[in-house]
Design a protein around this motif. Structure first.
Motif, short mmCIF file in Angstrom:
data_model
loop_
_atom_site.label_atom_id
_atom_site.label_comp_id
_atom_site.label_asym_id
_atom_site.label_seq_id
_atom_site.Cartn_x
_atom_site.Cartn_y
_atom_site.Cartn_z
N ALA A 238 -3.98 5.76 -1.52
CA ALA A 238 -5.26 5.73 -2.24
C ALA A 238 -5.27 6.75 -3.35
N SER A 239 -4.81 7.94 -3.06
CA SER A 239 -4.79 9.01 -4.07
C SER A 239 -3.94 8.62 -5.27
N LEU A 240 -2.73 8.13 -5.00
CA LEU A 240 -1.83 7.76 -6.09
C LEU A 240 -2.38 6.62 -6.93
N SER A 241 -3.20 5.77 -6.33
CA SER A 241 -3.79 4.65 -7.07
C SER A 241 -4.92 5.09 -8.00
N LEU A 242 -5.49 6.26 -7.75
CA LEU A 242 -6.67 6.70 -8.51
C LEU A 242 -6.43 8.01 -9.26
N GLY A 243 -5.17 8.28 -9.61
CA GLY A 243 -4.89 9.43 -10.45
C GLY A 243 -4.38 10.65 -9.73
#
Length: 466
Positions: A238-243
């Protein structure tokens, strides 16, 4: 990597033994002696990886002594290749900087698939190598059971016995467990609540003499470290998908047994920038009462529209308490023994340390229904009751609107049609194609009294080599 008990008296074990042991011999839970830590640069380099490749990077340090690299990569490709969405854990936007991560795209429509599809493959791999047979004994408040059965039903070296509280899971949840064919699959409906089922499992792990020394128990509940390990991954995803990791994230987690949110706590300790973790509970709010007021006290369990969180004894909370007490197993043991007799608190500075990261909220059934309806009216997006509790808690507890808030979408709404109907939403959630005939399938389960000896007697008679 070695694993140690939260009670400090059990021997340290390697991954294979921890996988098969479940509960430590001193009654504690196993945790890694030390955690891997990833730099921001390393995490940044994982952008664009498939879910399976990301899972390898996050999890391999935990298993590398037991499983060769190529075997583990193949296991992960098989595990996440059966999910119905190519992204495996897709994100859906609800509002500015507000998201739901859909963790229900696996075979049984719940987040438990992320860990239990892998756990079945891990068990098969290790048991085949050891030429060993085990009996899986697990308790479920609704979703663990079906995910465990689906993940382990093809295992050649396993008999599986799942306890669920009689008439206290949704019909879809029950049928997902009880309609799976297989001589090694046994469903037991206990005339009690989830905590009664969980207590039986813990007591059985503590004394396995009822098996006559012919086999051993293995755990599929989140007391099993492999469950927690697999759940760490989707926080990174999730983190990598949102910056991320160049910006921090906040997560709201519907939780009863504390395992899913403890995985987020570990992700932070492993280097992922997380600024806030919201514990989202229903009326069975022991975790909220502790986190908001430093009072850990068991109340009577209540039946709600979010049955997977109808839990009062949160097993995995012990793992956090272990860290809050400086990994002092004796202190944890004493605290939990006192908690079984009445309300307890921890030292104020330890509680304030937890509050730096954690917030909490308790959401009743009416507000759950209001949230389902509100989100549907705003977005034509349907939440299950557990995810609705997560969304409401996220909105009530959010510290910083500039930080992306991600609620873990823990189950498909079709598993809880009664809650959706009660919300007043005009649409009925449909089961996915692969489950469309669920209500036509034959059920198999045994109803037993809330009696440990009766349950153990049933297991001792019905496992394969009994």
């Amino acid at each position: 990597m070695r694993y140690i008990s939260t009670r400090g008296q059990a021997p340290a074990l390697g991954f294979e033994d921890v996988l098969l042991t479940g509960l430590a011999s001193d009654g504690g839970l196993y945790v890694p002696e030390s955690l891997p830590h990833f730099s921001l640069e390393e995490i940044r380099s994982w952008r664009g990886l498939s879910y399976a490749d990301l899972a390898f990077n996050v999890m391999y340090p935990f298993v590398e002594e037991a499983i060769p690299e190529d075997d583990f990569r193949e296991m992960l490709k098989e595990t996440y290749g059966v999910f119905a969405h190519k992204a495996v854990a897709p994100l859906v936007q609800l509002d500015t900087n507000e998201w739901v991560m859909e963790l229900f795209r696996g075979p049984t429509l719940a987040f438990k698939d992320f860990a239990l599809q892998l756990l079945g493959r891990l068990l098969d791999y290790v048991l085949e190598k050891r030429k060993q047979h085990v009996v899986i004994m697990g308790a479920t408040s609704g979703d663990t059971g079906s995910a465990a059965i689906e993940g382990c039903r093809r295992c050649e070296h396993v008999d599986i016995f799942i306890l669920h509280p009689y008439q206290r899971v949704s019909e879809v949840q029950r049928r997902q467990m009880t309609t799976v064919p297989g001589e090694n699959i046994h469903n037991i409906a206990v005339k009690g609540n989830f905590d009664d089922c969980q207590r039986m499992v813990k007591e059985s792990f503590g004394d396995q003499s009822f098996l006559g020394g012919k086999t051993q128990l293995a755990a599929v509940n989140s007391i099993n470290w492999a469950r927690i390990m697999a759940q760490i991954v989707y926080y990174f995803q999730a983190s990598l998908s949102l910056g991320g990791p160049d910006r921090s994230m906040a997560f709201s987690v519907p939780t009863g047994n504390f395992g899913d949110i403890f995985a987020g706590y570990l992700a932070k300790k492993m280097g992922l920038p997380i600024s806030q973790l919201v514990i989202a509970t229903n009326k069975n709010d022991i975790l909220h009462r502790f986190m908001s007021g430093n009072k850990y006290e068991q109340h009577q369990l209540e039946h709600t529209l979010s049955p997977s969180m109808d839990i009062m004894v949160s097993s995995n909370f012990e793992r956090l308490l272990f860290d809050l007490h400086g990994r002092d197993g004796a202190a944890v043991k004493e605290l939990l023994e006192n908690a079984s007799k009445g309300p307890v608190s921890i030292e104020d500075y330890r509680w304030k340390s937890a509050r730096k990261l954690f917030d909490s909220d308790a959401v009743d059934d009416k507000t759950t229904c209001d949230t389902i309806r509100e989100v549907f009216d705003q977005n034509e997006y349907l939440l299950d009751p557990h995810t609705a509790i997560g969304v409401r808690a996220a909105r009530n507890c959010r510290r910083d609107a500039s930080v992306p808030m991600i609620t873990l979408g823990t189950a498909h709404p079709a598993k809880f049609p009664d809650a959706v109907a009660e919300s007043g939403v005009s649409v009925k959630p449909e089961l996915p194609v692969h489950m469309a005939d669920l209500f036509e399938r034959e059920e198999r389960y045994t109803v037993l009294d809330n009696d440990l000896s009766e349950v153990q007697g049933f297991i001792s008679k019905h496992w394969k080599n009994a």
